[in-house]
Design a protein around this motif. Structure first.
Motif, PDB file in Angstrom:
ATOM      1  N   ALA A 111      11.402  41.118 -50.168  1.00  0.00           N
ATOM      2  CA  ALA A 111      11.270  41.566 -48.776  1.00  0.00           C
ATOM      3  C   ALA A 111      12.633  41.617 -48.081  1.00  0.00           C
ATOM      4  O   ALA A 111      13.576  40.912 -48.449  1.00  0.00           O
ATOM      5  CB  ALA A 111      10.332  40.622 -48.018  1.00  0.00           C
ATOM      6  N   LYS A 112      12.701  42.442 -47.066  1.00  0.00           N
ATOM      7  CA  LYS A 112      13.926  42.550 -46.271  1.00  0.00           C
ATOM      8  C   LYS A 112      13.959  41.479 -45.178  1.00  0.00           C
ATOM      9  O   LYS A 112      15.031  41.052 -44.751  1.00  0.00           O
ATOM     10  CB  LYS A 112      14.018  43.936 -45.645  1.00  0.00           C
TER      11      LYS A 112
ATOM     12  N   LYS B 119       9.451  26.771 -45.471  1.00  0.00           N
ATOM     13  CA  LYS B 119      10.096  26.081 -46.591  1.00  0.00           C
ATOM     14  C   LYS B 119       9.820  26.784 -47.907  1.00  0.00           C
ATOM     15  O   LYS B 119      10.736  27.010 -48.712  1.00  0.00           O
ATOM     16  CB  LYS B 119       9.572  24.641 -46.638  1.00  0.00           C
ATOM     17  N   ARG B 120       8.565  27.163 -48.143  1.00  0.00           N
ATOM     18  CA  ARG B 120       8.204  27.755 -49.430  1.00  0.00           C
ATOM     19  C   ARG B 120       8.677  29.197 -49.558  1.00  0.00           C
ATOM     20  O   ARG B 120       9.034  29.640 -50.650  1.00  0.00           O
ATOM     21  CB  ARG B 120       6.692  27.650 -49.623  1.00  0.00           C
ATOM     22  N   ALA B 121       8.723  29.924 -48.460  1.00  0.00           N
ATOM     23  CA  ALA B 121       9.253  31.290 -48.508  1.00  0.00           C
ATOM     24  C   ALA B 121      10.730  31.272 -48.888  1.00  0.00           C
ATOM     25  O   ALA B 121      11.186  32.107 -49.685  1.00  0.00           O
ATOM     26  CB  ALA B 121       9.058  31.974 -47.160  1.00  0.00           C
TER      27      ALA B 121
ATOM     28  N   PRO C 141      15.922  32.410 -51.204  1.00  0.00           N
ATOM     29  CA  PRO C 141      16.810  31.603 -50.358  1.00  0.00           C
ATOM     30  C   PRO C 141      17.582  32.392 -49.306  1.00  0.00           C
ATOM     31  O   PRO C 141      17.961  31.835 -48.280  1.00  0.00           O
ATOM     32  CB  PRO C 141      17.769  30.965 -51.373  1.00  0.00           C
ATOM     33  N   ASP C 142      17.829  33.672 -49.540  1.00  0.00           N
ATOM     34  CA  ASP C 142      18.601  34.475 -48.584  1.00  0.00           C
ATOM     35  C   ASP C 142      17.720  35.268 -47.625  1.00  0.00           C
ATOM     36  O   ASP C 142      18.217  36.120 -46.889  1.00  0.00           O
ATOM     37  CB  ASP C 142      19.515  35.449 -49.335  1.00  0.00           C
ATOM     38  N   LEU C 143      16.422  35.005 -47.640  1.00  0.00           N
ATOM     39  CA  LEU C 143      15.501  35.777 -46.805  1.00  0.00           C
ATOM     40  C   LEU C 143      15.796  35.564 -45.323  1.00  0.00           C
ATOM     41  O   LEU C 143      16.024  34.440 -44.876  1.00  0.00           O
ATOM     42  CB  LEU C 143      14.063  35.363 -47.110  1.00  0.00           C
ATOM     43  N   ASP C 144      15.807  36.637 -44.571  1.00  0.00           N
ATOM     44  CA  ASP C 144      16.036  36.598 -43.125  1.00  0.00           C
ATOM     45  C   ASP C 144      14.696  36.299 -42.450  1.00  0.00           C
ATOM     46  O   ASP C 144      13.815  37.166 -42.408  1.00  0.00           O
ATOM     47  CB  ASP C 144      16.592  37.941 -42.661  1.00  0.00           C
ATOM     48  N   VAL C 145      14.535  35.080 -41.940  1.00  0.00           N
ATOM     49  CA  VAL C 145      13.241  34.647 -41.395  1.00  0.00           C
ATOM     50  C   VAL C 145      13.367  34.357 -39.905  1.00  0.00           C
ATOM     51  O   VAL C 145      14.250  33.607 -39.483  1.00  0.00           O
ATOM     52  CB  VAL C 145      12.719  33.383 -42.112  1.00  0.00           C
TER      53      VAL C 145
ATOM     54  N   GLY D 229      15.808  26.158 -42.308  1.00  0.00           N
ATOM     55  CA  GLY D 229      16.380  27.403 -42.841  1.00  0.00           C
ATOM     56  C   GLY D 229      16.048  28.665 -42.087  1.00  0.00           C
ATOM     57  O   GLY D 229      16.419  29.755 -42.531  1.00  0.00           O
ATOM     58  N   ALA D 230      15.341  28.575 -40.955  1.00  0.00           N
ATOM     59  CA  ALA D 230      15.027  29.792 -40.191  1.00  0.00           C
ATOM     60  C   ALA D 230      16.320  30.420 -39.658  1.00  0.00           C
ATOM     61  O   ALA D 230      17.203  29.714 -39.172  1.00  0.00           O
ATOM     62  CB  ALA D 230      14.098  29.464 -39.029  1.00  0.00           C
TER      63      ALA D 230
END
Length: 515
Positions: free
Chosen positions: A216-217, A234-236, A241-245, A262-263
């Motif tokens: 995903a982007k 946390k699980r996403a 690890p580099d996902l933009d959340v 990590g958000a």
């Protein structure tokens, strides 16, 4: 009206239970203790066996069904009213009436203690490998839309009011969207609207994998439950690890916790409403729109600290403990010879390389730093409050003593995917001798929704496995020959220091270098 009525409600509730207590005969309870305890056990077990399957029948996760079963296993206070009426009408004898009163009272007293024991029981059950998948929310999706985007899409968790508006705005810009929700009513709305969806629990690895989070982007989490928000985030990030959340915080107290987990961005609706109203008023009275927007963005960058009520260090610390008590957490003493000592958290990059989230640091002199920022340096004698899985804690121990790859001046890590036509397919990690030949370490592996830290050398590589390789830039360039078909499949190369960007250009195409 509610403000006036609530105190009266509390008074009458207290009066109700006090009057029930006055009806109970202690002597009768003592003389019939064995019978009453038997009836209590019968009520607890019987109601639990009725409620748990019913909740599960409505497609809720097993853990939710069990909590509902334990929480509703007591006899409700309305039974007092029924028993009283039954006695007044001659339908219930005095002895049966006293048994009902005693049994109900005991179940009401025991329920809070049972609920306090439930997390301990779950921790024990989750320690059993064969039970863990059923209790950790890792259920398979109940249903998946026919046409699901598989790359460069936006994953939206939760299709409530916020999620629905967000999806509408994204679709207006022709962005591919996948929605995850576990409400049958909302899934029906998604079917009718023709929006791609995954029907399941957002905290499930399998559900997140089905939504192709790793490809995903970006991701938006708009769930109502703080615990689900934290687990989903946390699980996403374990899967990508580099996902933009971006996350919606349900209260201002959760903002720092979500950033620490990590958000990339945390939005608090009440604060955002204040900022938008202030922006309108300031523009209306003649302030420059550029200056106003800059000031509002600075407030956002400071995590709304200007708007949040002042809290003492003890209050912040107490909330941190409350926020992490439902997550798997522990205090970890940093070894005295750890290569991490003297490094900033940005340089160590523990969350990316081990999966744990650092929530607090307790110095040797007793000072405690809650929610440390990226510039905080690790010192000798530090104790770290970390959140993660047991595998991630094991990875941290390897990482902290230097047995795992630690970022340096000329090192990096990158993810690679094992394709179906890859020559290493079917071989074990031990067969490849990656560390001996290239000086590169397989730090982690993702497989079938599982995040495996330091995989065993006997594991055979399967199609779609993802490996986190760590080593020097030269070694990573050389090892690409092992994964020849994967040259176009490199996922990410995190650069710890900006000065390494020039070095990376010698080894990777320009479009692979992260600015």
């Amino acid at each position: 009206t509610l403000t006036y009525v609530e105190p009266l409600r509390d008074i009458f509730a207290s009066l109700f239970f006090a009057s029930i207590g006055m009806l109970i005969d202690p002597v009768f309870l003592w003389k019939n203790l064995e019978l009453i305890l038997g009836l209590v056990a019968l009520a607890f077990i019987g109601k639990f066996l009725i409620i748990t399957p019913l909740v599960k029948l409505f497609r809720y996760p097993l853990k939710t069904a069990l909590i509902a079963g334990f929480g509703l296993a007591q006899i409700g206070e309305f039974s007092f009213v029924l028993a009283s009426e039954g006695q007044a009408l001659g339908l219930v004898s005095r002895q049966i009436y006293l048994l009902i009163l005693g049994t109900t009272a005991v179940t009401l007293v025991l329920t809070p203690f049972v609920l306090r024991l439930v997390p301990i029981v779950f921790d024990w059950l989750e320690s059993m490998p064969w039970l863990k998948p059923y209790l950790s929310g890792e259920g398979k999706p109940l249903e998946v839309a026919e046409e699901l985007p598989i790359k460069d899409h936006i994953v939206v968790c939760g299709y409530g009011r916020v999620g629905k508006n967000l999806v509408k705005l994204l679709q207006q810009h022709d962005l591919p969207v996948v929605v995850i929700d576990q409400s049958e009513r909302r899934i029906q709305e998604l079917r009718e609207a023709g929006v791609p969806y995954v029907y399941g629990n957002c905290v499930s690895f399998y559900v997140l994998e089905t939504a192709m989070v790793s490809q995903a982007k970006g991701m938006a989490i708009a769930l109502p439950d703080p615990m689900s928000i934290r687990l989903c985030l946390k699980r996403a990030l374990e899967l990508s690890p580099d996902l933009d959340v971006v996350v919606r915080a349900t209260s201002d107290k959760n903002i720092e916790v979500l950033y620490q987990l990590g958000a990339r961005e945390v939005v608090q609706p009440e604060f955002e409403a204040s900022l938008e109203m202030a922006t309108y008023i300031l523009n209306a009275v003649g302030f420059s729109s550029v200056v106003v927007q800059r000031e509002m963005q600075e407030i956002r960058n400071r995590h709304y600290l200007d708007l949040r009520p002042e809290q003492s260090a003890s209050q912040v610390s107490r909330h941190l403990r409350q926020a992490t008590q439902d997550l798997n957490n522990r205090w970890y003493a940093l070894p005295e010879t750890s290569p991490l000592i003297g490094m900033t958290l940005e340089e160590a990059d523990m969350r990316y390389l081990t999966g744990v989230s650092l929530m607090a640091i307790r110095r040797a002199n007793g000072e405690e730093i809650d929610y440390p920022d990226a510039s905080t340096k690790l010192e000798k004698g530090d104790r770290l409050l970390v959140v993660g899985s047991d595998e991630e804690f094991a990875a941290l121990e390897e990482f902290a003593v230097g047995r795992a790859a630690v970022p340096g001046d000329n090192s990096a890590c990158q993810w690679v995917i094992v394709n179906a036509d890859c020559p290493v397919l079917g071989k074990t990690l031990a067969d490849l001798h990656i560390r001996e030949k290239y000086g590169v370490q397989v730090q982690s592996m993702r497989r079938d929704g599982k995040f495996i830290r330091f995989p065993n050398g006997k594991m055979e590589l399967q199609a779609q496995d993802q490996l986190l390789l760590c080593g020097s830039l030269t070694s990573l360039n050389q090892i690409e020959q092992l994964f020849a078909p994967l040259n176009s499949q490199l996922l990410s190369v995190p650069v710890v220091k900006a000065s390494e960007a020039e070095a990376l250009k010698d080894y990777l195409p320009m479009d692979s270098v992260i600015d």
